[in-house]
Design a protein around this motif. Structure first.
Motif, short mmCIF file in Angstrom:
data_model
loop_
_atom_site.label_atom_id
_atom_site.label_comp_id
_atom_site.label_asym_id
_atom_site.label_seq_id
_atom_site.Cartn_x
_atom_site.Cartn_y
_atom_site.Cartn_z
N GLU A 238 -54.84 -4.00 56.81
CA GLU A 238 -56.11 -3.82 57.54
C GLU A 238 -56.70 -5.14 58.03
OE1 GLU A 238 -58.74 -0.96 55.75
OE2 GLU A 238 -60.38 -1.57 57.07
N THR B 281 -53.35 -7.70 46.94
CA THR B 281 -52.43 -6.85 46.18
C THR B 281 -52.67 -5.37 46.51
OG1 THR B 281 -54.01 -7.10 44.38
CG2 THR B 281 -52.01 -8.43 44.25
N GLN C 155 -63.92 -4.21 47.21
CA GLN C 155 -63.15 -4.63 48.39
C GLN C 155 -64.11 -5.37 49.32
OE1 GLN C 155 -60.35 -5.32 49.47
NE2 GLN C 155 -60.77 -5.59 51.62
N GLY D 284 -59.34 -3.40 46.04
CA GLY D 284 -58.73 -3.09 47.34
C GLY D 284 -58.80 -1.61 47.69
N ASP E 112 -58.39 -11.68 44.58
CA ASP E 112 -59.64 -11.90 43.85
C ASP E 112 -59.69 -11.00 42.61
OD1 ASP E 112 -59.96 -9.57 45.34
OD2 ASP E 112 -62.00 -10.02 45.99
N GLY F 297 -62.83 -8.35 51.46
CA GLY F 297 -62.16 -8.93 52.61
C GLY F 297 -62.36 -10.43 52.63
N PRO G 74 -64.02 1.08 48.76
CA PRO G 74 -64.36 1.08 47.34
C PRO G 74 -65.09 -0.19 46.91
CG PRO G 74 -62.03 0.63 47.68
CD PRO G 74 -62.59 0.96 49.02
C1 LIG Z 1 -62.17 6.18 51.87
C2 LIG Z 1 -60.98 5.73 52.66
C3 LIG Z 1 -60.03 6.65 53.07
C4 LIG Z 1 -58.93 6.25 53.82
N1 LIG Z 1 -58.00 7.16 54.22
C5 LIG Z 1 -56.92 6.75 54.93
C6 LIG Z 1 -55.91 7.67 55.32
O1 LIG Z 1 -55.99 8.88 55.05
N2 LIG Z 1 -54.85 7.19 56.00
C7 LIG Z 1 -54.71 5.87 56.35
O2 LIG Z 1 -53.72 5.49 56.97
N3 LIG Z 1 -55.66 4.98 55.97
C8 LIG Z 1 -56.74 5.39 55.28
N4 LIG Z 1 -57.68 4.48 54.91
C9 LIG Z 1 -57.46 3.07 55.24
C10 LIG Z 1 -56.42 2.46 54.30
O3 LIG Z 1 -56.61 2.95 53.00
C11 LIG Z 1 -56.54 0.95 54.30
O4 LIG Z 1 -56.56 0.46 55.61
C12 LIG Z 1 -55.38 0.31 53.56
O5 LIG Z 1 -55.25 0.84 52.26
C13 LIG Z 1 -55.56 -1.20 53.51
O6 LIG Z 1 -54.49 -1.75 52.78
P1 LIG Z 1 -54.35 -3.31 52.66
O7 LIG Z 1 -53.18 -3.56 51.76
O8 LIG Z 1 -54.36 -3.92 53.99
O9 LIG Z 1 -55.70 -3.80 51.96
P2 LIG Z 1 -56.38 -3.35 50.57
O10 LIG Z 1 -55.64 -2.26 49.92
O11 LIG Z 1 -57.81 -3.17 50.85
O12 LIG Z 1 -56.17 -4.63 49.65
C14 LIG Z 1 -56.86 -5.83 49.89
C15 LIG Z 1 -56.45 -6.82 48.82
O13 LIG Z 1 -57.00 -8.09 49.13
C16 LIG Z 1 -57.74 -8.58 48.02
N5 LIG Z 1 -58.86 -9.37 48.56
C17 LIG Z 1 -59.86 -8.93 49.35
N6 LIG Z 1 -60.71 -9.95 49.61
C18 LIG Z 1 -60.21 -11.04 48.97
C19 LIG Z 1 -60.63 -12.38 48.86
N7 LIG Z 1 -61.74 -12.84 49.44
N8 LIG Z 1 -59.87 -13.25 48.13
C20 LIG Z 1 -58.74 -12.82 47.53
N9 LIG Z 1 -58.31 -11.56 47.60
C21 LIG Z 1 -59.02 -10.68 48.32
C22 LIG Z 1 -58.20 -7.34 47.27
O14 LIG Z 1 -58.47 -7.62 45.93
C23 LIG Z 1 -56.95 -6.47 47.42
O15 LIG Z 1 -56.00 -6.86 46.47
C24 LIG Z 1 -58.79 4.88 54.16
C25 LIG Z 1 -59.73 3.95 53.74
C26 LIG Z 1 -60.82 4.36 53.00
C27 LIG Z 1 -61.82 3.34 52.56
#
Ligand SMILES: Cc1cc2nc3c(=O)[nH]c(=O)nc-3n(C[C@H](O)[C@H](O)[C@H](O)COP(=O)(O)OP(=O)(O)OC[C@H]3O[C@@H](n4cnc5c(N)ncnc54)[C@H](O)[C@@H]3O)c2cc1C
Length: 695
Positions: free
Chosen positions: A432, A20, A228, A49, A44, A230, A225
């Protein structure tokens, strides 16, 4: 349904979106908008995230130019992304082509990206960006995206199931020599041990959009954070190929709270101080290697927008700062702090000694005065308030801020094609979790990629045949061994605790994370990688025979599967690193690989050669200079249940040394070029009308 002797509830649904974050919610909303509403979301922790909980001084979103008179084009943006090295051209082209679409969608949903009075979305230049394609809504860009997307998904009425940890992906042969998705097994972490309900839940589905984020949990030193983790291990166990797994971004982050100290935190030019473990023996350590005052303050300033550690800037540029911090924390066991209360090296801020770029910037910002905290508050009061608003708060006026070189983003990940489908049919890693980037990427490209990948996956799913892929019998056949393995692991862990072995899930988690940070972080050597690989393989191998989990503790039960996922992931990632070295891979991206025949960072600027710093040999490195830019490393875990069946057969990774326990295979292939499609309108239209021809 009954699997062997076990009754487990099953949700039958067309598509499960796991995660999410900004990518997961985008996928769920796009699917719904495209009329594919037989979907369910799981996570989870819904509120965990990186998207919702991470950010920085000015969190960046990268997009096609949508303002001004400077030219830009889809092709040119694709070329910028592609030039980062090891990125497939079709992904680069799609990320550029759908950039405006993804961005405008967010604006329309209420993400307040700044625009001028005529509606131009004015941008700024970010790292690895030749134009001004970056934008931001402030420190919480990705959080704002999640909030608006989440509201929309709620309005759609999509069901979101919380507290479901991924255990395994269920796959079944696709009849063409490959495999396809049959379902997903999750652990319901809110079911207590006394309950008559099974803690497990199956999804029987044709598609999985895997938006589980980066495998943050493999590193102890991370700025991802809390919460998170993965779930890449489950995908790798199901045969999904890993791509460019060696490529991470590391950089300076505060430890409590976890936050990137980029932008103004560095442009204010704080003092870098190290202490012993107890906080005594304080000293400014940068001067040890950077004697020239003007150079020292200029390099700190530059870290503001040269944030990720970059091997190319380690010899004589701003990444030397990261290496010196690494030396203090990782090699000397000290702690490093940013001190905003007083100026570095001298009491006064002798700004006339700044290099012109830094001087001009601070002059324009009216910040050529005072102490670091005065400059920080003058330029960016919210950056100061950020730490003040935490619990426990940190007042940078009065306290120092502890930092380290931390893992921040995985550029590599699970393999995807031009529609973000992996090698397993029906399995779509997005955000990601997907390995869509290569070695370098412009700052902000991760958030763009998440929106594009989610949209592409949704389009593909919505256009695909909706007939169930598997019969009930086939689903049970495929699900039974997976459930059996999960039940066995749980039984052996809880029985062991009942027989008196103290719960060790927490300890196992920390030790693998610490090992990964120590041996496989921003500074790696052949020796450190092989050592870690051997250790992790052993831990993975013996896991089911040593893990002990308290039956009454939902946290321990949860961690039993978390640690399994992390061990699988660490094992595969380390194998990929060992193979990279064996493939003659040199330092690139955010990593230096120690090389005894390489050179140490230099004392002066590039134009003054031959003055190597007196640093440990581990910092000797040679740049790859783009040698492997046209190649992609693919890594496959071939053992079906690796944690029970690791063999000690030789691998391609270790040349002549002791054989490594491994069931991992590698493939180096040419990367896919940027497609040169027919752009003649009538032809594209004809294909598009015959729906399916574009998919
Ligand atoms: C400090 C920081 C600064 C950043 N700054 C930038 C920036 O300036 N620009 C940029 O483009 N990117 C930036 N990034 C990277 C970017 O924020 C992330 O790559 C992006 O938000 C990932 O989004 P996502 O939806 O793929 O995953 P996330 O937002 O990480 O969501 C993952 C989801 O999967 C769920 N999940 C995880 N493991 C499991 C499991 N085993 N079972 C069930 N659910 C699970 C979590 O609960 C969450 O809901 C930054 C990252 C960090 C850490």
């Amino acid at each position: 349904m009954t699997f062997g002797n076990e009754q487990v509830p099953v949700v039958a649904v067309s598509t499960v979106v796991v995660g999410t974050g900004s990518a997961g919610y985008c996928a769920a909303d796009r699917l719904w908008e495209l009329g594919h509403d037989d979907i369910v979301m799981v996570a989870d922790k819904v509120r965990a995230g990186a998207s919702r909980n991470a950010g920085s001084d000015k969190q960046t979103y990268y997009k096609l130019t949508l303002s001004g008179s400077e030219p830009d084009s889809v092709r040119e943006m694709a070329e910028t992304l592609f030039s980062g090295g090891a990125m497939d051209g079709d992904n680069a082209l799609a990320e550029a082509a759908l950039s405006a679409r993804g961005f405008i969608r967010l604006c329309d949903l209420g993400v307040p990206f700044p625009q001028n009075r005529y509606g131009e979305f004015v941008g700024y230049k970010t790292d690895h960006d030749p134009r001004q394609r970056a934008t931001s809504v402030g420190p919480y860009t990705s959080r704002t995206m999640v909030e608006q997307l989440e509201k929309k998904v709620r309005r759609n009425g999509t069901q979101v199931l919380d507290e479901c940890r991924v255990v395994d992906i269920v796959v079944h042969p696709d009849g063409h020599g490959g495999s396809r998705v049959a379902g997903l097994l999750v652990l319901r972490t809110n079911i207590s041990s006394g309950s008559s309900e099974s803690p497990f839940l199956f999804f029987r589905c044709q598609n999985i959009v895997y938006a589980t984020g980066g495998p943050a949990g493999i590193y102890a030193k991370r700025v991802f954070p809390n919460g998170q983790w993965g779930a890449s291990g489950a995908a790798l166990r199901a045969g999904v190929i890993g791509k460019n797994l060696t490529e991470w971004q590391f950089g300076l982050g505060s430890i409590k709270p976890r936050w990137n100290v980029s932008g103004t935190y560095m442009q204010a030019i704080p003092r870098f101080v190290s202490t012993d473990a107890e906080g005594n023996d304080e000293r400014e350590f940068l001067t040890e290697a950077i004697e020239d005052y003007g150079r020292l303050i200029s390099l700190v300033f530059l870290k503001g927008y040269q944030w990720p550690f970059d091997a190319r800037k380690a010899a004589d540029g701003s990444s030397l700062i990261d290496l010196l911090v690494y030396q203090e924390t990782a090699l000397r066991g000290r702690r490093v702090f940013l001190d905003f209360r007083s100026n570095p090296v001298r009491t006064s801020f002798d700004h006339a000694e700044l290099q012109p770029e830094a001087h001009e910037y601070l002059n324009r910002a009216g910040a050529l005065f005072g102490t670091p905290i005065e400059r920080l508050r003058h330029m960016n009061e919210p950056a100061y308030r950020f730490y003040l608003d935490r619990n426990p708060y940190i007042d940078l006026e009065k306290q120092m801020l502890e930092v380290d070189v931390c893992a921040q983003h995985n550029n590599g990940g699970l393999t995807v094609d031009a529609w973000w489908q992996s090698n397993v049919r029906g399995f779509f890693p997005v955000g990601e979790a997907a390995g869509s980037h290569g070695v370098y990427r412009p700052g902000g490209a991760a958030l763009n990629s998440g929106q594009v990948g989610a949209t592409r996956a949704a389009q593909f799913i919505a256009a695909s045949d909706a007939t169930p892929a598997h019969s009930e019998k086939e689903f049970i056949e495929a699900g039974t061994p997976i459930l059996r393995a999960a039940l066995d692991l749980l039984a052996s862990a809880t029985n062991r605790a009942e027989q008196g072995t103290p719960d060790n899930t927490g300890e196992m988690l920390s030790r693998v994370q610490e090992l990964m940070s120590e041996k496989a972080g921003p500074v790696r050597s052949r020796h450190s990688i092989l050592e870690a690989l051997q250790q992790v393989s052993l831990w993975a191998d013996e896991y089911s025979e040593v893990v002990s989990a308290d039956r009454e503790s939902r946290r321990s039960i949860n961690r039993t599967f978390l640690v399994r996922d992390i061990l699988t992931t660490a094992h595969v990632y380390l194998s990929a690193m060992a193979d990279y070295i064996a493939h003659d891979g040199k330092s690139r991206g955010s990593v230096i690989y120690s090389d005894p025949s390489g050179s140490l960072p230099r004392r002066g600027y590039g134009s003054e050669p031959g003055k190597e710093l007196a640093l440990p040999d581990i910092f000797k490195f040679s740049l790859d200079n783009g040698a492997l830019d046209d190649e992609v490393q693919e890594t496959t875990l071939t053992s079906p249940l690796p944690l029970q069946a690791l063999e000690t057969s030789g691998t391609t990774t270790d040349r002549g040394a002791k054989p490594l326990p491994s069931k991992v295979e590698f493939n180096w292939r040419r990367r896919r070029p940027i497609p040169q499609d027919d752009e003649f309108f009538e032809n594209v239209w004809r294909d598009f009308r015959a729906n399916g021809n574009i998919y």
